[in-house]
Design a protein around this motif. Structure first.
Motif, PDB file in Angstrom:
ATOM      1  N   PRO A 566       0.848  -1.547  -0.021  1.00  0.00           N
ATOM      2  CA  PRO A 566      -0.133   0.465  -0.241  1.00  0.00           C
ATOM      3  C   PRO A 566       1.185   1.454  -0.154  1.00  0.00           C
ATOM      4  CG  PRO A 566      -0.125  -0.841   2.301  1.00  0.00           C
ATOM      5  CD  PRO A 566       0.436  -2.082   1.472  1.00  0.00           C
ATOM      6  N   CYS A 567       0.257   2.287   0.237  1.00  0.00           N
ATOM      7  CA  CYS A 567       0.924   3.563  -0.868  1.00  0.00           C
ATOM      8  C   CYS A 567       0.677   5.092   0.622  1.00  0.00           C
ATOM      9  CB  CYS A 567       0.907   4.442  -1.531  1.00  0.00           C
ATOM     10  SG  CYS A 567       1.293   3.736  -3.529  1.00  0.00           S
ATOM     11  N   ARG A 568       1.276   4.592   1.650  1.00  0.00           N
ATOM     12  CA  ARG A 568       1.377   5.742   2.352  1.00  0.00           C
ATOM     13  C   ARG A 568       1.387   7.496   1.977  1.00  0.00           C
ATOM     14  NH1 ARG A 568       0.253   2.462   6.438  1.00  0.00           N
ATOM     15  NH2 ARG A 568       0.481   0.748   6.344  1.00  0.00           N
ATOM     16  N   ALA A 569       1.310   7.712   0.908  1.00  0.00           N
ATOM     17  CA  ALA A 569       1.991   8.572   0.905  1.00  0.00           C
ATOM     18  C   ALA A 569       0.713   9.506  -0.638  1.00  0.00           C
ATOM     19  CB  ALA A 569       2.913   9.901   0.541  1.00  0.00           C
ATOM     20  N   PRO A 570       0.862   9.783  -0.897  1.00  0.00           N
ATOM     21  CA  PRO A 570      -0.128  10.519  -2.646  1.00  0.00           C
ATOM     22  C   PRO A 570       1.535  10.412  -3.686  1.00  0.00           C
ATOM     23  CG  PRO A 570      -0.960  11.914  -1.906  1.00  0.00           C
ATOM     24  CD  PRO A 570      -0.049  11.314  -0.814  1.00  0.00           C
ATOM     25  N   ALA A 571       3.121  10.750  -3.906  1.00  0.00           N
ATOM     26  CA  ALA A 571       4.076  10.711  -3.573  1.00  0.00           C
ATOM     27  C   ALA A 571       4.193   9.812  -4.308  1.00  0.00           C
ATOM     28  CB  ALA A 571       5.455  11.668  -2.991  1.00  0.00           C
ATOM     29  N   GLU A 572       4.329   8.250  -3.557  1.00  0.00           N
ATOM     30  CA  GLU A 572       4.745   6.945  -3.366  1.00  0.00           C
ATOM     31  C   GLU A 572       3.909   6.089  -4.560  1.00  0.00           C
ATOM     32  OE1 GLU A 572       4.145   4.840   0.551  1.00  0.00           O
ATOM     33  OE2 GLU A 572       4.692   6.348   1.341  1.00  0.00           O
ATOM     34  N   GLY A 573       2.711   6.451  -5.173  1.00  0.00           N
ATOM     35  CA  GLY A 573       2.287   5.782  -6.254  1.00  0.00           C
ATOM     36  C   GLY A 573       2.848   6.695  -7.614  1.00  0.00           C
ATOM     37  N   ASP A 574       1.802   5.803  -8.691  1.00  0.00           N
ATOM     38  CA  ASP A 574       2.719   5.773  -9.485  1.00  0.00           C
ATOM     39  C   ASP A 574       1.144   6.771 -10.578  1.00  0.00           C
ATOM     40  OD1 ASP A 574       4.828   4.147  -9.848  1.00  0.00           O
ATOM     41  OD2 ASP A 574       3.562   3.223  -9.796  1.00  0.00           O
ATOM     42  N   ALA A 575      -0.011   6.662  -9.975  1.00  0.00           N
ATOM     43  CA  ALA A 575      -1.201   7.458 -10.190  1.00  0.00           C
ATOM     44  C   ALA A 575      -1.384   8.288  -9.063  1.00  0.00           C
ATOM     45  CB  ALA A 575      -1.947   7.428 -11.737  1.00  0.00           C
ATOM     46  N   GLU A 576      -1.885   9.319  -8.774  1.00  0.00           N
ATOM     47  CA  GLU A 576      -3.144   9.462  -7.625  1.00  0.00           C
ATOM     48  C   GLU A 576      -3.604  11.119  -7.984  1.00  0.00           C
ATOM     49  OE1 GLU A 576       0.679  12.423  -8.058  1.00  0.00           O
ATOM     50  OE2 GLU A 576       0.093  10.687  -8.245  1.00  0.00           O
ATOM     51  N   VAL A 577      -4.700  10.761  -7.565  1.00  0.00           N
ATOM     52  CA  VAL A 577      -5.730  11.931  -7.410  1.00  0.00           C
ATOM     53  C   VAL A 577      -6.418  12.485  -6.188  1.00  0.00           C
ATOM     54  CG1 VAL A 577      -7.749  12.417  -8.153  1.00  0.00           C
ATOM     55  CG2 VAL A 577      -7.067  10.924  -9.688  1.00  0.00           C
ATOM     56  N   VAL A 578      -6.342  13.669  -5.917  1.00  0.00           N
ATOM     57  CA  VAL A 578      -6.241  14.317  -4.456  1.00  0.00           C
ATOM     58  C   VAL A 578      -7.732  14.922  -4.402  1.00  0.00           C
ATOM     59  CG1 VAL A 578      -5.932  15.723  -2.834  1.00  0.00           C
ATOM     60  CG2 VAL A 578      -4.127  14.211  -4.128  1.00  0.00           C
ATOM     61  N   VAL A 579      -8.683  14.704  -3.072  1.00  0.00           N
ATOM     62  CA  VAL A 579     -10.247  15.393  -3.908  1.00  0.00           C
ATOM     63  C   VAL A 579     -10.350  16.391  -3.110  1.00  0.00           C
ATOM     64  CG1 VAL A 579     -12.778  14.790  -4.064  1.00  0.00           C
ATOM     65  CG2 VAL A 579     -11.163  12.999  -4.825  1.00  0.00           C
ATOM     66  N   ARG A 590       0.846   0.861 -12.248  1.00  0.00           N
ATOM     67  CA  ARG A 590       0.834   1.445 -13.817  1.00  0.00           C
ATOM     68  C   ARG A 590       0.470   2.813 -13.665  1.00  0.00           C
ATOM     69  NH1 ARG A 590      -4.808   0.461 -17.235  1.00  0.00           N
ATOM     70  NH2 ARG A 590      -3.759   1.284 -18.720  1.00  0.00           N
ATOM     71  N   LEU A 591       1.452   3.614 -15.135  1.00  0.00           N
ATOM     72  CA  LEU A 591       1.247   5.016 -14.966  1.00  0.00           C
ATOM     73  C   LEU A 591       0.192   5.022 -15.999  1.00  0.00           C
ATOM     74  CD1 LEU A 591       5.051   5.435 -15.901  1.00  0.00           C
ATOM     75  CD2 LEU A 591       3.806   6.299 -13.595  1.00  0.00           C
ATOM     76  N   LEU A 592      -1.155   6.196 -15.679  1.00  0.00           N
ATOM     77  CA  LEU A 592      -2.046   6.472 -17.063  1.00  0.00           C
ATOM     78  C   LEU A 592      -1.806   7.271 -18.356  1.00  0.00           C
ATOM     79  CD1 LEU A 592      -4.728   5.983 -14.000  1.00  0.00           C
ATOM     80  CD2 LEU A 592      -3.611   4.799 -14.984  1.00  0.00           C
ATOM     81  N   GLY A 593      -2.994   7.400 -18.576  1.00  0.00           N
ATOM     82  CA  GLY A 593      -2.923   8.806 -19.674  1.00  0.00           C
ATOM     83  C   GLY A 593      -3.816   9.582 -19.029  1.00  0.00           C
ATOM     84  N   ALA A 594      -4.341  10.134 -19.899  1.00  0.00           N
ATOM     85  CA  ALA A 594      -5.324  11.293 -19.835  1.00  0.00           C
ATOM     86  C   ALA A 594      -6.223  10.806 -19.629  1.00  0.00           C
ATOM     87  CB  ALA A 594      -4.982  12.802 -21.101  1.00  0.00           C
TER      88      ALA A 594
END
Length: 864
Positions: A566-579, A590-594
């Motif tokens: 698990p990721c414990r911070a947004p910077a640790e992942g390959d794709a993140e969305v902050v709401v 996995r890296l995501l496209g637009a």
């Protein structure tokens, strides 16, 4: 007077002033000053305490031990003796360091100086270093602000120049909550003053505002020191120690947009500063609108910024020179208002600022005044599979060649037939590979028809105009068909993607509504949808805003995760969305496209809503529990106010009558009053026992001492203790019943509560206690029945009778309504079960099922 080292006989070094600054009384300024004095004295420095106000604080007074404290002088004013710092004594003593508390203090009338800070100036002039304390509310420049915030007008102030002239200003800081705790513990004021202080001056809002004033004032002084250092050392490059934003204004209509954008940038960090600059050319010609500039200046000042006007021939150089001079971190410029042709002929101010900015960040802001950009449409990304595109190119290249060979073997055809045959190749290539292979097949086909089949053959010229028109129409039709086929393929792929996205969102919504673990299953659905290794949902505790400083992983808590690692911070992942800055959905693997990111944002919004729903549900459940607790507390207060008052009144009346000397009581009256007092005491004891037992049951503190017991002996002991009411109870308890396992004391209490409850509510009807062996759920035991023939209870009321305070509506009854609640809790503690049933013919039967001794392993409790 002692001579300072490093000074000649005719000159004397001026003393150094160090000030400990606090936001409010009680933060520990005096304590810190005495700590510093003790450290210096331990190093061999000659330190004296000129004046310190302990205000009765023991820990502060302890810091004075071991330090030399000079006696104070006494001044008499209006019949009152006032003690002040003895300035002459300090000058005669001539220490290296003098500790002076409360720098803004007003001296007693008749003193040499009106203010203590003036005494300090004389000490400094004498070469004595001074360690002083002061609170931020005593600064003269902040007097009005402090009065508006706290509602208290400060009478003792000192000029800002005194504090600015100090060699060192140290902030003694403490959070408002910590200071209020210190105040509540009696470490600041006497206990009788604590409540008034907490509710007035020491409110959280007041302390927060004072703390912000102290921090900002000190930050400005630190910034001034940084500017002096850079000037002394000739440093002209930017040191972005704080967010200082310079916005370049030309007087154009886009100025207000730039100012607002720059203000938002400056406000991102604490202590941000906004500076607007307008450069007027040196020729004196007015090129800008003065009225528009005036409006922009008012906007800057209303947003807390400052407006500056410069003169210079090169606008970009003047803006950059100003930005470096004020140590700006960012320069905000507007996008050029010139069109593309004009931009080719000359560069705009924004482009020149970007080229010469160096270490200064440049933010180019678009606006409505910028001309629209003219761009060619970008080619769409291919959506056909790789093997279809390869097949399309094979048909586009090989198809015209094969068709030329095939047509050459047949008798000569007319041009229209040849064009139709080549059109079939074009359509086939477009169907297989899309637009590009179709266009290539159309070009190659038109060249082949022109070379091999259009007179004069094997030449690139066309003799007949009709043939030229036919070839042109062929190319147009081929390109149109290829484009249509490619567009249809793209639309089909987009429709399939939209359908998949809609289905994925629908599944996520359905999972959130019906799943047992909606958050975990929803995250697993997100992980599998995007083929990621893990999907993590993070949130800031308490929906706290993002920190202004610190590493990006600070302040996040892992709520739920699907998959491994698990990721414990947004910077640790390959794709993140902050709401909303409070909830983050992070994927790893996995890296995501637009387009995928757009779907991930929709998923994140759904998960944030689901998390919010869980929080609201938890809050509602907590509110329900609090409401139930309030209801129980209210019921308890109601019961205590009624049921304790009656026996207390009886006790008081009986005791008062017995103590009265003016009443002649006979022996019978005296015995009757003593009986009333004893009965009231027994009732009070019973009520208190019920309350204590209920508390023990609710807290799980009941630990039974199990032993083998005879039911007949238990019943006789209980009925004997009940008193005269036991005479009306009919017993049917065989002496040969098997032994049961339980705690004798607890079971007696249970049975006594059942009998007393039955006697109280049987309305004078016969009461029976019956016992017999029983088999319940395959387990043998002894069933003990307490049977009455009174009014009984309807169906739902039977179970409610075992909850506390169920007789509160009956104001005429006795007790708190805890008897059956305590009885069930104690029965369950020894492994028994208690329930209520209807008595045949009317009434209520209380059923107590006891386990047999041989069915329960023996255990003993250990008393702590």
């Amino acid at each position: 007077m002692q001579q300072r080292s490093g000074s000649g006989p005719d000159e004397r070094r001026r003393g150094r002033l160090r000030v400990l600054l606090g936001a409010a009384p009680g933060v520990g300024k005096t304590y810190a000053a005495l700590d510093e004095a003790r450290r210096r004295a331990a190093r061999g420095t000659d330190v004296v305490v000129a004046v310190v106000e302990t205000h009765g604080r023991e820990r502060t007074a302890e810091r004075l031990e071991g330090l030399e404290v000079l006696p104070r002088r006494t001044a008499v004013h209006r019949g009152h003796a006032l003690t002040e710092m003895d300035l002459d004594a300090v000058l005669r003593r001539a220490p290296e360091v003098a500790v002076v508390d409360e720098l803004a203090h007003t001296n007693a009338p008749g003193s040499r100086h009106a203010k203590r800070w003036q005494d300090v100036q004389e000490l400094l002039a004498a070469g004595i270093d001074v360690l002083a304390t002061v609170n931020i509310q005593h600064l003269e420049s902040l007097r009005d602000v402090v009065a508006a915030v706290t509602g208290v007008e400060q009478r003792e102030t000192l000029p800002d120049a005194v504090l600015r002239g100090a060699e060192q200003v140290q902030l003694v800081d403490m959070t408002p909550e910590a200071l209020r705790r210190r105040l509540a513990h009696g470490n600041v004021y006497a206990p009788e003053r604590v409540d008034a202080a907490l509710s007035s001056y020491f409110r959280v809002g007041n302390l927060t505002a004072l703390r912000e004033l102290a921090l900002l004032w000190l930050a400005d002084r630190v910034d001034e020191g940084l500017e002096r250092y850079r000037a002394q050392h000739g440093i002209d490059r930017t040191w972005p120690a704080r967010e200082r934003v310079v916005v370049a204004l030309t007087g154009g209509p886009e100025g207000e947009t730039l100012v607002r954008r720059a203000a938002r940038t400056a406000q991102r960090g604490a202590g941000g500063e906004l500076l607007a600059v307008h450069v007027t050319r040196g020729d004196g010609l007015v090129r800008d609108s003065p009225a528009r500039l005036a409006r922009q200046r008012e906007l800057v000042e209303s947003l807390g910024g400052s407006f500056h006007q410069l003169v210079g021939d090169d606008v970009a150089d003047a803006v950059l020179e100003f930005a470096r001079g004020v140590n700006a971190s960012t320069v905000v410029v507007g996008a050029s208002r010139h069109g593309r042709l004009a931009s080719l002929l000359r560069s705009g101010v924004g482009d020149a600022v970007v080229r010469g900015s160096g270490a200064v960040d440049v933010l180019v802001v678009t606006h409505d005044e910028r001309p629209p950009a003219v761009r060619l449409p970008a080619p769409a990304r291919a959506v056909l599979s790789r093997w279809r595109r390869v097949l399309g190119w094979v048909l586009a290249v090989a198809g015209p060649v094969v068709l030329v060979l095939a047509l050459a073997t047949f008798p000569r055809q007319d041009l229209s037939t040849d064009l139709m045959a080549f059109l079939v190749v074009v359509v086939t290539a477009a169907l297989a590979g899309g637009l590009a292979p179709g266009v290539a097949a159309a070009v190659l086909g038109s060249l082949a028809v022109n070379w091999f089949f259009t007179p004069p053959v094997q030449r690139w010229t066309i003799a007949e105009p009709a043939n030229a028109v036919a070839l042109a129409v062929f190319v147009l039709v081929a390109v149109a068909v290829a484009g249509t086929v490619d567009l249809a393929a793209r639309r089909s792929a987009e429709a399939a993607r939209r359908r998949a996205e809609t289905e994925a969102l629908a599944v996520l919504t359905r999972t959130a509504l019906v799943a047992d673990d909606p958050l975990g299953e929803s995250l697993e659905h997100v992980r599998t949808t995007f083929a990621a290794d893990s999907a993590s949902l993070l949130e800031r505790p308490g929906d706290a805003p993002a920190p202004a400083a610190g590493p990006p992983e600070d302040g996040w808590d892992l709520v739920a995760c699907a998959g491994g690692a698990p990721c414990r911070a947004p910077a640790e992942g390959d794709a993140e969305v902050v709401v909303d800055g409070a909830t983050a959905l992070v994927l790893r693997g996995r890296l995501l496209g637009a387009q995928d990111r757009r779907v991930l944002e929709a998923f994140a919004t759904q998960l944030a809503a689901l998390r919010q729903r869980q929080r609201l549900g938890a809050a509602a459940e907590q509110a329900r529990r609090l409401e139930e607790g309030d209801a129980v507390r209210g019921a308890l207060l109601t019961a205590v106010s009624h049921d304790l008052r009656t026996p207390l009144a009886s006790l008081k009346a009986g005791v008062d009558s017995l103590r009265a000397t003016d009443i002649d009581l006979g022996e019978a009256d005296r015995r009757e009053l003593l009986d009333v007092v004893a009965d009231a005491g027994d009732r009070l004891q019973s009520l208190i026992d019920d309350l204590l037992d209920l508390t023990r049951v609710r807290s799980g503190a009941v630990e039974p001492l199990l032993e083998d017991l005879a039911v007949a002996d238990l019943v006789e002991d209980v009925l004997h203790g009940v008193g005269e009411g036991a005479r009306a109870v009919r017993r049917d308890v065989p002496a040969d019943l098997p032994l049961v396992r339980g705690d004798a004391g607890l079971l007696r209490r249970v049975l006594a509560n059942l009998v007393q409850n039955a006697l109280r509510h049987a309305a004078g009807s016969p009461l029976e206690v019956v016992a017999a062996t029983s088999v319940e759920d395959g387990r043998r035991g002894v069933r003990l029945l307490v049977v009455d023939h009174g009014p009984g209870l309807p169906g739902p009321a039977k179970e409610r009778a075992f909850t506390p305070f169920q007789r509160l509506g009956d104001r005429g009854g006795e007790g708190l309504g805890l008897g059956l609640a305590v009885a069930r809790g104690l029965a369950e503690a020894v492994g028994a079960r208690l329930a209520a049933e209807d008595t045949p013919g009317g009434g209520l039967t209380l059923v107590l099922d006891l386990p047999l001794a041989e069915d329960v392993p023996s255990s003993r409790r250990v008393s702590a």
